[in-house]
Design an enzyme around this catalytic site. Structure first.
Site, mmCIF file in Angstrom:
data_model
loop_
_atom_site.group_PDB
_atom_site.id
_atom_site.type_symbol
_atom_site.label_atom_id
_atom_site.label_comp_id
_atom_site.label_asym_id
_atom_site.label_seq_id
_atom_site.Cartn_x
_atom_site.Cartn_y
_atom_site.Cartn_z
ATOM 1 N N ASN A 11 0.828 -1.205 0.000
ATOM 2 C CA ASN A 11 0.000 0.000 0.000
ATOM 3 C C ASN A 11 0.861 1.252 0.000
ATOM 4 O O ASN A 11 0.595 2.220 -0.736
ATOM 5 C CB ASN A 11 -0.894 0.011 1.242
ATOM 6 C CG ASN A 11 -2.042 -0.970 1.157
ATOM 7 O OD1 ASN A 11 -2.306 -1.552 0.108
ATOM 8 N ND2 ASN A 11 -2.726 -1.178 2.270
ATOM 9 N N ARG B 31 -9.822 -4.835 -14.299
ATOM 10 C CA ARG B 31 -8.684 -5.614 -13.795
ATOM 11 C C ARG B 31 -9.040 -7.087 -13.939
ATOM 12 O O ARG B 31 -10.063 -7.538 -13.440
ATOM 13 C CB ARG B 31 -8.379 -5.297 -12.333
ATOM 14 C CG ARG B 31 -7.968 -3.848 -12.078
ATOM 15 C CD ARG B 31 -7.426 -3.675 -10.656
ATOM 16 N NE ARG B 31 -7.340 -2.278 -10.286
ATOM 17 C CZ ARG B 31 -6.317 -1.479 -10.579
ATOM 18 N NH1 ARG B 31 -5.311 -1.960 -11.293
ATOM 19 N NH2 ARG B 31 -6.307 -0.214 -10.194
ATOM 20 N N ARG C 128 -4.484 1.466 -13.309
ATOM 21 C CA ARG C 128 -3.132 1.685 -12.800
ATOM 22 C C ARG C 128 -2.476 0.389 -12.314
ATOM 23 O O ARG C 128 -3.043 -0.366 -11.543
ATOM 24 C CB ARG C 128 -3.159 2.719 -11.674
ATOM 25 C CG ARG C 128 -1.765 3.082 -11.168
ATOM 26 C CD ARG C 128 -1.814 4.173 -10.121
ATOM 27 N NE ARG C 128 -2.130 5.463 -10.700
ATOM 28 C CZ ARG C 128 -3.031 6.297 -10.207
ATOM 29 N NH1 ARG C 128 -3.738 5.968 -9.163
ATOM 30 N NH2 ARG C 128 -3.237 7.467 -10.774
ATOM 31 N N HIS D 158 -14.784 2.262 -15.625
ATOM 32 C CA HIS D 158 -14.688 1.545 -14.352
ATOM 33 C C HIS D 158 -15.966 0.767 -14.033
ATOM 34 O O HIS D 158 -16.010 0.005 -13.074
ATOM 35 C CB HIS D 158 -14.377 2.551 -13.236
ATOM 36 C CG HIS D 158 -13.942 1.941 -11.956
ATOM 37 N ND1 HIS D 158 -14.718 1.968 -10.816
ATOM 38 C CD2 HIS D 158 -12.806 1.272 -11.614
ATOM 39 C CE1 HIS D 158 -14.087 1.364 -9.827
ATOM 40 N NE2 HIS D 158 -12.923 0.924 -10.278
ATOM 41 N N TYR E 234 -11.738 -10.296 -1.984
ATOM 42 C CA TYR E 234 -12.506 -9.074 -1.757
ATOM 43 C C TYR E 234 -13.973 -9.432 -1.487
ATOM 44 O O TYR E 234 -14.490 -10.404 -2.024
ATOM 45 C CB TYR E 234 -12.487 -8.161 -2.983
ATOM 46 C CG TYR E 234 -11.149 -7.608 -3.400
ATOM 47 C CD1 TYR E 234 -9.964 -7.938 -2.747
ATOM 48 C CD2 TYR E 234 -11.066 -6.753 -4.501
ATOM 49 C CE1 TYR E 234 -8.756 -7.427 -3.156
ATOM 50 C CE2 TYR E 234 -9.854 -6.227 -4.921
ATOM 51 C CZ TYR E 234 -8.697 -6.572 -4.254
ATOM 52 O OH TYR E 234 -7.492 -6.064 -4.668
ATOM 53 N N ARG F 249 -14.354 1.919 3.947
ATOM 54 C CA ARG F 249 -13.161 1.170 4.321
ATOM 55 C C ARG F 249 -11.909 2.032 4.388
ATOM 56 O O ARG F 249 -11.120 1.942 5.309
ATOM 57 C CB ARG F 249 -12.911 0.038 3.318
ATOM 58 C CG ARG F 249 -11.743 -0.865 3.710
ATOM 59 C CD ARG F 249 -11.226 -1.651 2.520
ATOM 60 N NE ARG F 249 -10.445 -0.830 1.617
ATOM 61 C CZ ARG F 249 -10.587 -0.821 0.296
ATOM 62 N NH1 ARG F 249 -11.495 -1.563 -0.281
ATOM 63 N NH2 ARG F 249 -9.824 -0.047 -0.457
ATOM 64 N N HIS G 110 -14.977 -4.332 -0.305
ATOM 65 C CA HIS G 110 -14.898 -3.681 -1.609
ATOM 66 C C HIS G 110 -16.262 -3.336 -2.200
ATOM 67 O O HIS G 110 -16.347 -2.600 -3.177
ATOM 68 C CB HIS G 110 -14.129 -4.589 -2.578
ATOM 69 C CG HIS G 110 -13.675 -3.931 -3.831
ATOM 70 N ND1 HIS G 110 -14.271 -4.152 -5.057
ATOM 71 C CD2 HIS G 110 -12.674 -3.042 -4.065
ATOM 72 C CE1 HIS G 110 -13.653 -3.444 -5.988
ATOM 73 N NE2 HIS G 110 -12.690 -2.758 -5.419
#
Length: 688
Positions: free
Chosen positions: A46, A376, A406, A436, A469, A565, A593
């Site tokens: 992170n 992703r 990213r 997205h 997730y 979160r 998530h």
């Protein structure tokens, strides 16, 4: 005089607090020991991304001479100083925790040792490993007048080596070289245990190289060897409108990442002053220096823990995702979805159902078209294989691949090319907007008409992260949702006039305004003396206009529960502004998530699933989707899920007006841990 708090918490300072909550999971002795080591790894990963993107962006602002304050009251320079101070403190705590965890691992027979601690037999084995496997891969890189300082790759581990000639005098300046620790080899090297010992022992690769560093410099004497690691600016800067081929432009930018401006330098504590000065001069790092008391880059712990066989007593109890029982009733998934909507809650329910749905569509002769978004994707994606099969079978397959996801850009480029080769129509979205939204549309011919089957989700179409997730997926054949789904793909892939959405909220056109209307409706009900309640679950909340809208609702008397979160810039519990707002964060075994929004609506409760967090980039700069859940039974399941989160008194922390988080006080003698209770999902879905 007491300084008045800003109405808003700074986004980046809030992120530091989030990563501190991750660190607290590594410190929590209630967690299994190997899971604590995993959380230490996540803290490092992170922080790497935060430094290479967020801190890098702040440094760019400082270099540009920007002194304007943001809406939370910070100038770039002031924010940078506070971030580095807090990050330094957090890293200190992280390595204190690392030492504690490794001591506990040693008691369990899992030992990471220094080479000097090994016995003669073990040292011989390590020597053989170095000379046979490691030595041929190494490349020493000297720095002198004829050899300039080499390129140091971002986030790779290196050794800085100071040397002297064997006949050198004490007054001669040291020679300097660097050696990259090869990432192609395992960071941890197992060594044969001692006789009659059940312990598993390891040494770190950089320690092995240091032990035999003299073999790389014949005729010279290494007298100081220290690990170091550089983090560079990793944010892509794309001119999409001027790019003839977006895919090629992104590939160029990925190569430029290797030359990104240095952002952070990590060095081993006690590094020789000459070596440190050389690195700082050559890499042009002045202030963002982290001296580490332990191994650099603890992200290796994730693989290390995963490579250890056994030790089930030191891990979370295994949880096998169950296949959604709705689909056990028939082999024909289309038949099931025609009859009723199906909700899936990952990771408790298996993502395989999504793969099976696409695979069935690929082989169904009545399916005419498949359209979906990919943001992703896993390395071995069954979904991508199924889409390729569908195209090869003659279906019209359209895939919107987001090349700008990213750190997943290279993988997505590879998938895009593979899909194109299979005959899929691959679209890279709209200029200036990341796609997205998570949506899958299947168009099927049935009894002389066309029926649309839709899957919308809160998470990526990634079978790996679907086991890590918590996310929600919805299958539906509702005609209104199907019509909106077709319109959404038409807008992304072609030319289309603004569409009047019947069910969806879509960013950047109307999602924010739709959310505002829903919040205002609760506010108006509260002002009229009626019950009003909002529950919203998301990853991040940082859009100022959205926060102000929630403040308005709170001041009108709306009860607002936020389950956020990560980053939260809203400051709850402030009298006269946000006393009716509570903010909770849950950090536990799985990454929370899901994005789910609930509005009481005068008793006619509404629930929405969304791909979007309440951040400016999601609401204004991305193609995002919010979808209503029409089925009353499924709405109640989601409301129960939100209530589970709000009842958590084990892993939940509450955001206080100070901007800091505190553990939620126990509400009863029986601790309530929402992620563990969520395992009972099949019961509250009506499947005994």
């Amino acid at each position: 005089m007491t300084k008045l708090l800003s109405p808003y918490v700074n986004r980046d300072l809030s992120w530091i607090e989030f990563n501190r909550r991750v660190l607290e999971e590594a410190q929590d002795t209630r967690n299994p020991l190997l899971e604590r080591a995993k959380f230490l790894s996540i803290v490092s990963s992170n922080l790497d991304e935060f430094m290479s993107v967020r801190v890098a962006g702040i440094q760019d602002q400082m270099r540009a001479g920007l002194t304007k304050t943001d809406f939370t009251g910070y100038t770039p320079a002031g924010l940078w100083k506070r971030l580095i101070k807090r990050a330094t403190s957090m890293v200190f705590e992280q390595y204190r925790t690392y030492r504690e965890v490794t001591r506990c691992l040693a008691k369990e027979g899992i030992c990471i040792r220094a080479v000097d601690e090994l016995n003669a037999t073990q040292k011989k084995a390590v020597s053989d490993y170095f000379h046979e496997i490691v030595f041929p891969v190494l490349t020493p890189m000297a720095v002198d007048q004829s050899r300039p300082f080499p390129l140091v790759h971002t986030k790779e581990l290196y050794l800085a080596v100071l040397l002297k000639r064997e006949d050198a005098t004490d007054e001669e300046e040291p020679l300097f070289a660097i050696v990259q620790v090869p990432s192609i080899l395992s960071r941890y090297v197992p060594v044969q245990g001692r006789i009659n010992s059940k312990k598993q022992e390891f040494v770190l690769l950089e320690d092995v190289i240091e032990q035999f560093i003299d073999t790389l410099f014949n005729g010279y004497m290494p007298f100081a060897v220290h690990p170091f690691r550089l983090t560079r600016n990793a944010d892509l800067t794309l001119n999409e409108e001027g790019a003839e081929d977006l895919l090629e432009e992104i590939e160029k930018e990925l190569r430029r990442r290797r030359w990104g401006i240095p952002v952070r330098l990590e060095v081993a504590k006690g590094m020789h002053p000459y070596a440190l000065e050389t690195l700082r001069d050559e890499l042009e790092i002045e202030d963002n220096l982290f001296e580490i008391d332990g191994p650099l880059d603890l992200s290796f712990l994730l693989r290390f823990v995963g490579s250890l066989p056994g030790y089930d007593n030191l891990r979370y109890e295994k949880m096998e995702p169950v296949y959604p029982r709705e689909f056990d009733e028939s082999d024909d998934m289309f038949e099931i979805i025609r009859q009723r909507d199906v909700l899936m809650y990952h990771p408790y329910e298996s993502f395989e159902a999504v793969n099976d749905f696409v695979l069935q569509a690929a082989y169904d002769s009545d399916v005419l078209a498949i359209k979906m978004t990919l943001y992703r994707v896993s390395g071995q994606s069954a979904l991508v294989q199924a889409l390729a099969k569908a195209a090869e079978a003659g279906k019209q397959v359209t895939v919107v691949v987001e090349l700008k996801a990213r750190f997943d850009e290279e993988r997505n480029i590879a998938w895009a090319r593979q899909l194109e080769k299979a005959g899929c129509h691959v679209v890279y979205g709209l200029v200036g907007l990341k796609t997205h939204a998570k949506i899958l549309l299947v168009v099927r011919r049935e009894q002389g008409t066309l029926r649309r089957y839709v899957h919308v989700g809160t998470g990526n179409y990634n079978d790996n992260t679907a086991t890590l997730y918590t996310d929600i997926g919805l299958f539906t054949a509702h005609p209104v949702i199907g019509g909106d789904a077709s319109a959404l793909f038409n807008e992304v892939t072609g030319y289309s006039s603004p569409y009047e959405w019947k069910a969806f909220g879509v960013a950047p056109t109307d999602l924010r305004e739709k959310l505002f209307r829903l919040i205002d409706r609760e506010r108006d009900n509260a002002l009229a003396g009626r019950k009003a309640h909002i529950i919203a679950k998301m990853n991040s909340l940082s859009n100022q206009d959205m926060i102000d809208k929630l403040y308005e609702a709170s001041q009108a008397g709306v009860k607002i529960d936020l389950i956020v979160r990560g980053v939260c810039c809203l400051r709850p519990g402030v009298p006269g502004r946000s006393e009716n707002i509570k903010v909770f964060s849950i950090v536990d075994r799985y990454l929370e998530h899901a994005r789910v929004m609930y509005f009481y609506n005068g008793g006619e409760e509404e629930v929405y699933l969304s791909s979007a967090d309440w951040m400016t980039r999601n609401l204004m700069k991305r193609i995002e989707l919010m979808c209503p859940v029409f089925d009353p039974g499924l709405r109640m399941i989601l409301i129960n899920m939100l209530r589970l989160n709000l009842e958590d008194d084990v892993k939940a922390r509450e955001l206080k007006p100070s901007g800091l988080y505190e553990p939620v006080a126990s509400r009863s003698d029986t601790p309530f841990r929402s992620q563990f209770e969520a395992k009972k999902i099949q019961l509250w879905k009506g499947h005994a």
